[in-house]
Each structure stands twice: as C-alpha cells, then as structure tokens.
Design a protein around this motif. Structure first.
Motif, PDB file in Angstrom:
ATOM      1  N   LYS A  19      -9.271 -28.490 -11.302  1.00 53.27           N
ATOM      2  CA  LYS A  19      -9.617 -29.357 -12.433  1.00 53.27           C
ATOM      3  C   LYS A  19     -10.716 -28.747 -13.302  1.00 53.27           C
ATOM      4  N   VAL A  20     -11.656 -28.041 -12.660  1.00 47.79           N
ATOM      5  CA  VAL A  20     -12.784 -27.467 -13.407  1.00 47.79           C
ATOM      6  C   VAL A  20     -12.341 -26.269 -14.236  1.00 47.79           C
ATOM      7  N   LEU A  21     -11.507 -25.403 -13.670  1.00 45.16           N
ATOM      8  CA  LEU A  21     -11.118 -24.181 -14.382  1.00 45.16           C
ATOM      9  C   LEU A  21     -10.388 -24.458 -15.688  1.00 45.16           C
ATOM     10  N   PRO A  22      -9.407 -25.384 -15.762  1.00 47.19           N
ATOM     11  CA  PRO A  22      -8.802 -25.666 -17.074  1.00 47.19           C
ATOM     12  C   PRO A  22      -9.813 -26.177 -18.094  1.00 47.19           C
ATOM     13  N   ALA A  23     -10.759 -27.017 -17.646  1.00 42.37           N
ATOM     14  CA  ALA A  23     -11.789 -27.514 -18.563  1.00 42.37           C
ATOM     15  C   ALA A  23     -12.622 -26.358 -19.107  1.00 42.37           C
ATOM     16  N   LEU A  24     -13.012 -25.415 -18.234  1.00 40.29           N
ATOM     17  CA  LEU A  24     -13.792 -24.260 -18.683  1.00 40.29           C
ATOM     18  C   LEU A  24     -12.988 -23.387 -19.646  1.00 40.29           C
ATOM     19  N   ALA A  71      -7.801 -36.544 -18.961  1.00 44.87           N
ATOM     20  CA  ALA A  71      -7.239 -35.684 -17.919  1.00 44.87           C
ATOM     21  C   ALA A  71      -7.964 -34.348 -17.841  1.00 44.87           C
ATOM     22  N   LEU A  72      -8.387 -33.832 -18.996  1.00 42.29           N
ATOM     23  CA  LEU A  72      -9.066 -32.530 -19.016  1.00 42.29           C
ATOM     24  C   LEU A  72     -10.495 -32.626 -18.526  1.00 42.29           C
ATOM     25  N   PHE A  73     -11.174 -33.735 -18.838  1.00 43.62           N
ATOM     26  CA  PHE A  73     -12.575 -33.916 -18.435  1.00 43.62           C
ATOM     27  C   PHE A  73     -12.711 -35.203 -17.616  1.00 43.62           C
ATOM     28  N   PRO A  74     -12.091 -35.262 -16.426  1.00 39.89           N
ATOM     29  CA  PRO A  74     -12.205 -36.467 -15.600  1.00 39.89           C
ATOM     30  C   PRO A  74     -13.627 -36.624 -15.071  1.00 39.89           C
ATOM     31  N   PRO A  75     -13.959 -37.803 -14.553  1.00 41.13           N
ATOM     32  CA  PRO A  75     -15.335 -38.044 -14.082  1.00 41.13           C
ATOM     33  C   PRO A  75     -15.813 -37.041 -13.038  1.00 41.13           C
ATOM     34  N   PRO A  79     -19.896 -33.752 -13.379  1.00 41.64           N
ATOM     35  CA  PRO A  79     -21.067 -33.245 -12.640  1.00 41.64           C
ATOM     36  C   PRO A  79     -21.078 -31.727 -12.501  1.00 41.64           C
ATOM     37  N   VAL A  80     -19.899 -31.121 -12.342  1.00 42.43           N
ATOM     38  CA  VAL A  80     -19.841 -29.659 -12.242  1.00 42.43           C
ATOM     39  C   VAL A  80     -20.282 -29.034 -13.572  1.00 42.43           C
ATOM     40  N   LEU A  81     -19.785 -29.588 -14.680  1.00 39.78           N
ATOM     41  CA  LEU A  81     -20.200 -29.098 -15.997  1.00 39.78           C
ATOM     42  C   LEU A  81     -21.698 -29.288 -16.196  1.00 39.78           C
ATOM     43  N   TYR A  82     -22.227 -30.399 -15.686  1.00 34.77           N
ATOM     44  CA  TYR A  82     -23.658 -30.653 -15.810  1.00 34.77           C
ATOM     45  C   TYR A  82     -24.467 -29.603 -15.055  1.00 34.77           C
ATOM     46  N   VAL A  83     -24.035 -29.280 -13.842  1.00 36.64           N
ATOM     47  CA  VAL A  83     -24.752 -28.262 -13.053  1.00 36.64           C
ATOM     48  C   VAL A  83     -24.687 -26.910 -13.753  1.00 36.64           C
ATOM     49  N   LEU A  84     -23.499 -26.523 -14.238  1.00 40.72           N
ATOM     50  CA  LEU A  84     -23.365 -25.244 -14.938  1.00 40.72           C
ATOM     51  C   LEU A  84     -24.229 -25.217 -16.195  1.00 40.72           C
ATOM     52  N   SER A  85     -24.230 -26.324 -16.942  1.00 41.54           N
ATOM     53  CA  SER A  85     -25.026 -26.354 -18.168  1.00 41.54           C
ATOM     54  C   SER A  85     -26.518 -26.309 -17.855  1.00 41.54           C
ATOM     55  N   THR A  86     -26.934 -26.947 -16.751  1.00 37.88           N
ATOM     56  CA  THR A  86     -28.354 -26.911 -16.374  1.00 37.88           C
ATOM     57  C   THR A  86     -28.771 -25.495 -15.978  1.00 37.88           C
ATOM     58  N   ILE A  87     -27.934 -24.808 -15.199  1.00 36.56           N
ATOM     59  CA  ILE A  87     -28.232 -23.416 -14.856  1.00 36.56           C
ATOM     60  C   ILE A  87     -28.275 -22.559 -16.120  1.00 36.56           C
ATOM     61  N   GLY A  88     -27.312 -22.778 -17.012  1.00 46.24           N
ATOM     62  CA  GLY A  88     -27.279 -22.000 -18.252  1.00 46.24           C
ATOM     63  C   GLY A  88     -28.506 -22.231 -19.110  1.00 46.24           C
ATOM     64  N   LEU A  89     -28.928 -23.488 -19.245  1.00 44.57           N
ATOM     65  CA  LEU A  89     -30.108 -23.792 -20.057  1.00 44.57           C
ATOM     66  C   LEU A  89     -31.370 -23.208 -19.431  1.00 44.57           C
ATOM     67  N   THR A  90     -31.473 -23.304 -18.106  1.00 42.95           N
ATOM     68  CA  THR A  90     -32.649 -22.752 -17.427  1.00 42.95           C
ATOM     69  C   THR A  90     -32.748 -21.246 -17.660  1.00 42.95           C
ATOM     70  N   LEU A  91     -31.628 -20.536 -17.519  1.00 40.70           N
ATOM     71  CA  LEU A  91     -31.639 -19.087 -17.738  1.00 40.70           C
ATOM     72  C   LEU A  91     -31.823 -18.747 -19.206  1.00 40.70           C
ATOM     73  N   TYR A  92     -31.248 -19.553 -20.100  1.00 36.15           N
ATOM     74  CA  TYR A  92     -31.411 -19.284 -21.529  1.00 36.15           C
ATOM     75  C   TYR A  92     -32.862 -19.471 -21.960  1.00 36.15           C
ATOM     76  N   MET A  93     -33.489 -20.567 -21.524  1.00 38.83           N
ATOM     77  CA  MET A  93     -34.892 -20.781 -21.877  1.00 38.83           C
ATOM     78  C   MET A  93     -35.778 -19.731 -21.212  1.00 38.83           C
ATOM     79  N   PHE A  94     -35.362 -19.225 -20.065  1.00 43.68           N
ATOM     80  CA  PHE A  94     -36.064 -18.102 -19.434  1.00 43.68           C
ATOM     81  C   PHE A  94     -36.021 -16.875 -20.358  1.00 43.68           C
TER      82      PHE A  94
END
Length: 442
Positions: A19-24, A71-75, A79-94
C-alpha cells in the motif's frame, strides 16, 4: 495443521508495503511533473512540488476521485508517510543549518545583515500578530489563547525561504556579491528567530500555561547550548578529515546521519519537534567549506528527491481549500496575504535603501526575502500537528506560501533585469560600491 495455518496467514507487513509503495510512486511522479512545469515557467522546482502536494489532497484529487484517493492514501498509509516526512524534514533542516554562514566577509557586513534581518522579521511579525488578533474569533481554536494565536500568525509570516533563496542566488552567480551575502545572512537569521518563536509557542502550548512551559523552554535552551558548545567542538576533527580527503567516508556518513536523527529524537522528547534538533545539529557541524560541499553533495539529492516530496504530499492531504470559501474567509485570507507581503517586501526594501544600496537592488532583495517556500509549510505543519491552528488557517497559510514563493523571482527580475544584474555584478566583483540603476524597466 499449525504449519498450514502459519503458511496461509496473511503477511500484514507485506500488505502495508504494497500500500505504501504505490502511494510513494504516485507522489514522486506528481512532484517530478509539477516541479518540471514550474521550471518551465521560470519558477523554482520546490514551488511545483508544493503545488503537487496540494493537488493530491482533498482539494482536487480527493474532490474529483474520492474513492481513488481514499484507496491510494488509506488511513494505515498516512502514519508511514508521516514518519518518512519527519525524517526528511529533520535531515533537510540539518542540511540548512549546516549551510548557514556564521560570519561576514567584509567589515560591517554582519551589522548590515542584522539590520536587514530585523527589517524582515519585525514588520512581518507585528503586522501578522495584529492580523491574528483581528481574526482570532474567526480562525482560532477555542483552546488557544489570543496571544499564542497572534504570535503564531506573525511568526509564520516572518519566515523567509532560506534554501530557495540560496539556490536562486547561486544559480545567478550572486552568492559572493554584497547583495548576495547580505541576503543569505539575513534570511538565515530570520529563519533561526522564527524557529525560536515556534519553539517558544510549542513549549507554551504543550505545557500547562507559562509556568508549565518553563521546563520545556529550559530543556530546549540547554539542548542548544550542548549542541553548539559541546558537540560542535567534538565534530571539528571530522571536518578537518573530510577537508583533507574531499569526501565523506563510511564512518563520517554514520556520524552525519546519526547526529541529526539523535538530536531530533531528543527535541521530540523535550516536546519541540524533531526539526529543531536537526537544525541545531546542522549548526554544530564543522564550518569547513570542503566539508559542507561534501555533505550537501552526498545527502541533498536523496533528501530533496524522496523525502521532501513525501512531506509535501502529507501537507496536501491536510489541506482543504474549500474550507476558505465565502466572503469572510476570503477576506481573512486577503488580509493575511497583504500583511505578510507588505511587512517583508517593504520592510527589507527600505532597510536596503537605508544601508546604502540602490533602489532596484533594494526592491530585488525585498522580493527574494518575501518568498516563504518550504519553511512556512514546516512551520504550519508543526502548528497543525500540535493543535495550535485550525484547518482553515492552515489552508490559508499554504496559499500564502505558494503565492509569495511564486512572486519572488518575477518581482526580482522586474526590479533587476538580467542586463542590470550583470552590470551590477561586474561592478561589485571589481570592488565598486553598488549604485542606483536607471529607473526604466525593460
């Protein structure tokens, strides 16, 4: 029988991956296409990626094809997108923190950058806070005090898109001119102060009143001191090693990944969000130009190609522009947009005139400093996640981010066309003082 049950049992982890890979895949395609379209109309790629996130949300995709979007972004995917975005923001602000210069190259440059930074943040902060107080009853959550709401609006409008600004200046070869150095230093100061405002707001909002916020504020200040006074000296040998070899080896890569992630975990535990930890981890990195070049060349492409588009899409899933329909909401949006634009554009332009730059150069800097880009999206996503703002204000500030970012380069080129920019750059490279350009716009 037990073996058969084990074999036929569904693999929930595999089901989640499928489910995550098609969304990405969809979000990366949308970001790539919209980013390319933005470049075709002389806009930075980041603007297209911002728009892609909004289009994939309920405003367009969810409105036209609600079942497909669900269907593409189910509940369970969010959370997986949130974790990826949080890691991305942390590294980007770094990476943003690691790229900030700590000093000027000519006498008086730091002082003039401070004047420009103050002119960029104070008018926007005051006008934004006044607008927030005026619109409190219409836009605020009932559990947020007027002072916190007003300060949040003012802080959001006082931001400048420091990374986008840096990219524009580097693309145009202006990064080492007086106008380029001043603008970069001022933007970095503005953003650092805005993050301090958000850290204060987060601490006050998550605590039990001002007294309850004191431990969080104290821990945040202690964390900053430890990063800049303890961790930074420990990392200097790493900078010298990379400067000698010109590359980040495996050990160095572990360090530059672990330090911001660990710092982000600490600030999350403190209660002021992981991007602050990433930013301070970047400030603690060695200042060697060779180290910073190696760091950005190894990390920026992955972060900006995979992780940041994830953040844009996650922001878009939270953006419902239909919620700002109607006269009152549109009027409120117009007021917020005008307050943000006027405070930053004219504040910076007048400050540049006051420190000796020509009219055209001054308004060119005002245009660049008025872009908010990714920074305001990070700011308001934290506010939304922590319950400081409503969905309606979030949507309005997303639009402010898109419009001010879209207007930055056209206003810059209107004030300083290519032929005048080239002449000014040549004069500055030769050591001449910036002069007033002709008044006619070609």
């Amino acid at each position: 029988m037990h073996v058969l049950a084990h074999v036929t049992a569904p693999d929930t982890n595999l089901a989640l991956v499928l489910k995550v890979l098609p969304a990405l895949v969809v979000l990366l395609i949308a970001a790539a296409v919209c980013g390319r379209l933005a470049q075709l109309v002389m806009q930075p790629r980041v603007l297209g990626e911002m728009v892609a996130g909004v289009l994939l949300g309920p405003t367009l995709f969810g409105w036209l094809f609600p079942e497909a979007q669900a269907a593409l972004f189910p509940p369970e995917v969010r959370p997986v997108l949130y974790v990826l975005s949080t890691i991305g923001l942390t590294l980007y602000m770094f990476l943003v923190g690691a790229g900030i210069e700590h000093g000027g190259q000519t006498p008086g440059e730091v002082r003039r950058a401070g004047v420009l930074a103050a002119s960029g943040i104070l008018p926007s902060l005051v006008l934004g806070a006044a607008t927030g107080l005026l619109l409190y009853d219409l836009l605020s959550r009932p559990d947020v005090p007027p002072f916190q709401f007003a300060l949040f609006v003012g802080g959001a409008l006082s931001l400048t898109a420091f990374p986008m600004l840096a990219r524009i200046l580097y693309e145009r070869g202006l990064q080492n001119t007086p106008i380029g150095r001043l603008t970069l230093m001022a933007a970095s100061i503005d953003d650092a102060l805005a993050w301090c405002v958000l850290a204060l707001l987060s601490a006050m909002h998550l605590g039990t009143g001002p007294g309850g916020a004191l431990p969080t504020i104290a821990l945040t200040a202690a964390f900053a001191v430890v990063m800049l006074k303890v961790v930074a000296p420990l990392l200097r040998p790493l900078g010298r090693s990379v400067a000698r070899t010109g590359r980040l080896g495996p050990t160095a890569m572990y360090v530059v990944i672990l330090v911001p992630l660990a710092a982000g975990w600490v600030t999350d535990w403190i209660g002021v969000y992981s991007v602050f930890g990433g930013f301070f981890a970047g400030l603690a990195m060695p200042r060697d130009p060779a180290f910073r070049q190696a760091l950005h060349s190894r990390m920026m492409e992955l972060v900006s190609t995979l992780l940041l588009p994830t953040f844009f899409t996650f922001s878009g899933l939270n953006t419902q522009l239909g919620g700002i329909a109607g006269g009152a909401m549109l009027g409120a949006f117009g007021l917020i947009l005008v307050a943000g634009f006027v405070g930053k554009y004219f504040g910076c332009s007048l400050a540049m005139r006051g420190i000796g730059f020509g009219r055209r150069e001054s308004y060119a800097v005002g245009a660049l400093m008025n872009a908010r880009g990714l920074m305001i999206l990070i700011f308001i996503n934290i506010g939304l996640a922590q319950g400081m703002i409503t969905q309606e204000l979030f949507a309005m500030l997303v639009l402010v981010a898109v419009l001010t970012t879209a207007g930055a380069l056209p206003l810059y080129k209107l004030a300083l066309p290519d032929r005048l920019e080239a002449g000014a750059k040549s004069a500055q490279d030769a050591g001449a003082e910036p002069v007033e350009a002709p008044s006619r716009v070609s």
